[in-house]
Motif scaffolding. Sequence first.
Motif, PDB file in Angstrom:
ATOM      1  N   SER A  54       0.843  -1.196   0.000  1.00 27.31           N
ATOM      2  CA  SER A  54       0.000   0.000   0.000  1.00 27.31           C
ATOM      3  C   SER A  54       0.875   1.241   0.000  1.00 27.31           C
ATOM      4  CB  SER A  54      -0.922   0.005   1.227  1.00 27.31           C
ATOM      5  OG  SER A  54      -0.176   0.255   2.404  1.00 27.31           O
ATOM      6  N   SER A  55       0.347   2.305  -0.539  1.00 27.45           N
ATOM      7  CA  SER A  55       1.139   3.528  -0.610  1.00 27.45           C
ATOM      8  C   SER A  55       1.142   4.293   0.715  1.00 27.45           C
ATOM      9  CB  SER A  55       0.623   4.436  -1.732  1.00 27.45           C
ATOM     10  OG  SER A  55      -0.727   4.777  -1.486  1.00 27.45           O
ATOM     11  N   MET A  56       0.199   4.013   1.600  1.00 24.80           N
ATOM     12  CA  MET A  56       0.126   4.753   2.860  1.00 24.80           C
ATOM     13  C   MET A  56       1.109   4.237   3.914  1.00 24.80           C
ATOM     14  SD  MET A  56      -1.744   7.339   2.800  1.00 24.80           S
ATOM     15  CE  MET A  56      -2.094   7.693   4.486  1.00 24.80           C
ATOM     16  N   SER A  60       1.484  -5.053   2.992  1.00 25.08           N
ATOM     17  CA  SER A  60       1.203  -5.898   1.851  1.00 25.08           C
ATOM     18  C   SER A  60      -0.258  -5.769   1.432  1.00 25.08           C
ATOM     19  CB  SER A  60       1.514  -7.355   2.198  1.00 25.08           C
ATOM     20  OG  SER A  60       1.115  -8.203   1.151  1.00 25.08           O
ATOM     21  N   THR A  61      -0.478  -5.681   0.126  1.00 20.53           N
ATOM     22  CA  THR A  61      -1.840  -5.685  -0.416  1.00 20.53           C
ATOM     23  C   THR A  61      -2.166  -7.045  -1.003  1.00 20.53           C
ATOM     24  OG1 THR A  61      -1.034  -4.853  -2.539  1.00 20.53           O
ATOM     25  CG2 THR A  61      -1.800  -3.208  -0.930  1.00 20.53           C
ATOM     26  N   SER A  62      -1.232  -7.979  -0.908  1.00 25.08           N
ATOM     27  CA  SER A  62      -1.401  -9.310  -1.461  1.00 25.08           C
ATOM     28  C   SER A  62      -1.419 -10.336  -0.333  1.00 25.08           C
ATOM     29  CB  SER A  62      -0.243  -9.628  -2.419  1.00 25.08           C
ATOM     30  OG  SER A  62      -0.186 -11.017  -2.699  1.00 25.08           O
ATOM     31  N   GLY A  63      -2.501 -11.086  -0.259  1.00 23.99           N
ATOM     32  CA  GLY A  63      -2.574 -12.165   0.727  1.00 23.99           C
ATOM     33  C   GLY A  63      -1.522 -13.228   0.493  1.00 23.99           C
ATOM     34  N   TYR A  64      -1.187 -13.450  -0.774  1.00 26.02           N
ATOM     35  CA  TYR A  64      -0.157 -14.436  -1.083  1.00 26.02           C
ATOM     36  C   TYR A  64       1.220 -13.984  -0.596  1.00 26.02           C
ATOM     37  CZ  TYR A  64      -3.596 -16.692  -4.091  1.00 26.02           C
ATOM     38  OH  TYR A  64      -4.709 -17.319  -4.560  1.00 26.02           O
ATOM     39  N   LEU A  65       1.558 -12.724  -0.879  1.00 25.54           N
ATOM     40  CA  LEU A  65       2.846 -12.190  -0.422  1.00 25.54           C
ATOM     41  C   LEU A  65       2.907 -12.174   1.107  1.00 25.54           C
ATOM     42  CD1 LEU A  65       5.607 -10.781  -0.826  1.00 25.54           C
ATOM     43  CD2 LEU A  65       4.361  -8.612  -0.856  1.00 25.54           C
ATOM     44  N   LEU A 129       7.697  -6.599   8.449  1.00 22.46           N
ATOM     45  CA  LEU A 129       7.236  -5.220   8.295  1.00 22.46           C
ATOM     46  C   LEU A 129       6.602  -4.999   6.925  1.00 22.46           C
ATOM     47  CD1 LEU A 129      10.030  -3.283  10.167  1.00 22.46           C
ATOM     48  CD2 LEU A 129       7.677  -3.673  10.897  1.00 22.46           C
ATOM     49  N   PHE A 130       6.958  -5.819   5.937  1.00 20.32           N
ATOM     50  CA  PHE A 130       6.285  -5.726   4.642  1.00 20.32           C
ATOM     51  C   PHE A 130       4.849  -6.242   4.738  1.00 20.32           C
ATOM     52  CE2 PHE A 130      10.722  -5.901   2.952  1.00 20.32           C
ATOM     53  CZ  PHE A 130      10.718  -4.645   2.374  1.00 20.32           C
ATOM     54  N   VAL A 131       4.578  -7.098   5.701  1.00 21.76           N
ATOM     55  CA  VAL A 131       3.221  -7.600   5.918  1.00 21.76           C
ATOM     56  C   VAL A 131       2.437  -6.610   6.770  1.00 21.76           C
ATOM     57  CG1 VAL A 131       1.844  -9.481   6.908  1.00 21.76           C
ATOM     58  CG2 VAL A 131       4.048  -9.987   5.826  1.00 21.76           C
ATOM     59  N   MET A 135       5.846   1.460   7.726  1.00 20.12           N
ATOM     60  CA  MET A 135       5.761   2.778   8.359  1.00 20.12           C
ATOM     61  C   MET A 135       4.859   2.755   9.598  1.00 20.12           C
ATOM     62  SD  MET A 135       7.795   4.528   6.589  1.00 20.12           S
ATOM     63  CE  MET A 135       7.484   6.178   7.132  1.00 20.12           C
ATOM     64  N   ASN A 136       4.435   1.576  10.015  1.00 22.22           N
ATOM     65  CA  ASN A 136       3.523   1.442  11.139  1.00 22.22           C
ATOM     66  C   ASN A 136       4.337   1.363  12.444  1.00 22.22           C
ATOM     67  OD1 ASN A 136       1.745   0.448  13.135  1.00 22.22           O
ATOM     68  ND2 ASN A 136       0.418  -0.400  11.548  1.00 22.22           N
TER      69      ASN A 136
END
Length: 180
Positions: A54-56, A60-65, A129-131, A135-136
């Motif tokens: 996601s840009s925010m 990850s926006t992919s459940g697979y990833l 952190l990619f999941v 930035m969270n």
Amino acid sequence: MLLMFAAVNRKRREREAPYVPTGVFLAGYVIVWAAFSLAATTGNWGLHQASLLSSMMGASTSGYLGGALLLVAGVFQWSPLKYACLTQCRTPMGFLMTSWRDGPRGALRMGLEHGAYCLGCCWALMLLLFVLGIMNLVWIAALAAFVLAEKVAPKGEWVSRATGVLMVGWGAWAIVNAAM
């Protein structure tokens, strides 16, 4: 580790034994983590280009990833490599006693070596952190607390194993949901 290295160096200086600035040892750590940061930044860029983050918050926006990263991290929590690295991170004095090398080159090599152990026990967790969102700050703090717990808790290896099971379950759930 850095404080322990500095303390050993201070004692060596007091005894007029050879010592080296602590910054040289620290440089080894910085080199290891800068290389990992470069790889993670390149991965972040690639995942953004592929619209998988996601840009925010960078989650990850992919459940697979997301599921795959959780599975990798969960399985790694049970690996012998994780425990070999975690053992070195949990006992900095043991590392210094068995791996001490004199001179600036020796200190840099020790920093590189221990930095590699540190990275070795944390790299898969950092990939989470990619999941969760790079930035969270809440997830960053939670992962930092978890890393601290597995390094200093009396039975830290059980913390790692339990969370490994949870991560594998969460990853499998994410992949199954993505397939639906």
